[in-house]
Scaffold this motif. Sequence first.
Motif: not given
Length: 120
Positions: A58-69
């Motif tokens: 079971r994993v948590l997938n970071v699907f989207l990311g945006g903004g300041e790194l």
Amino acid sequence: MDNELERCKPWIEAALEYSGGTHDFSDIVEGLHRGVLQLWPTPKGCIVTEIVVYPKKRVLNVFLGGGELDQILDMHDDVIAWAKAQGCSALTMSGRFGWKKPLKAHGWEAQHASYIKEFG
């Protein structure tokens, strides 16, 4: 959540430009309301995650990311803690090559490359 979602909409829509056309903003809203996606807002960015259940993991997938790194990376430990509490044993994400260096500083390793061939 709806106020945070509207505030994060520009970052989410920008990230969706790199998703290969699999989702649009309304799909993200629906997933968040159904509880299958999670929104992680910061003052100047956000990520959207999903729990993926495989037969052996079971994993948590970071699907989207945006903004300041830096703001996104500042959530790293909190995201891991939440993922562990949900029974996950790893984080995964697919992203542009620009993520490689900042993620490596947090212990991430490249597992594979993704390829796509559009047809039809």
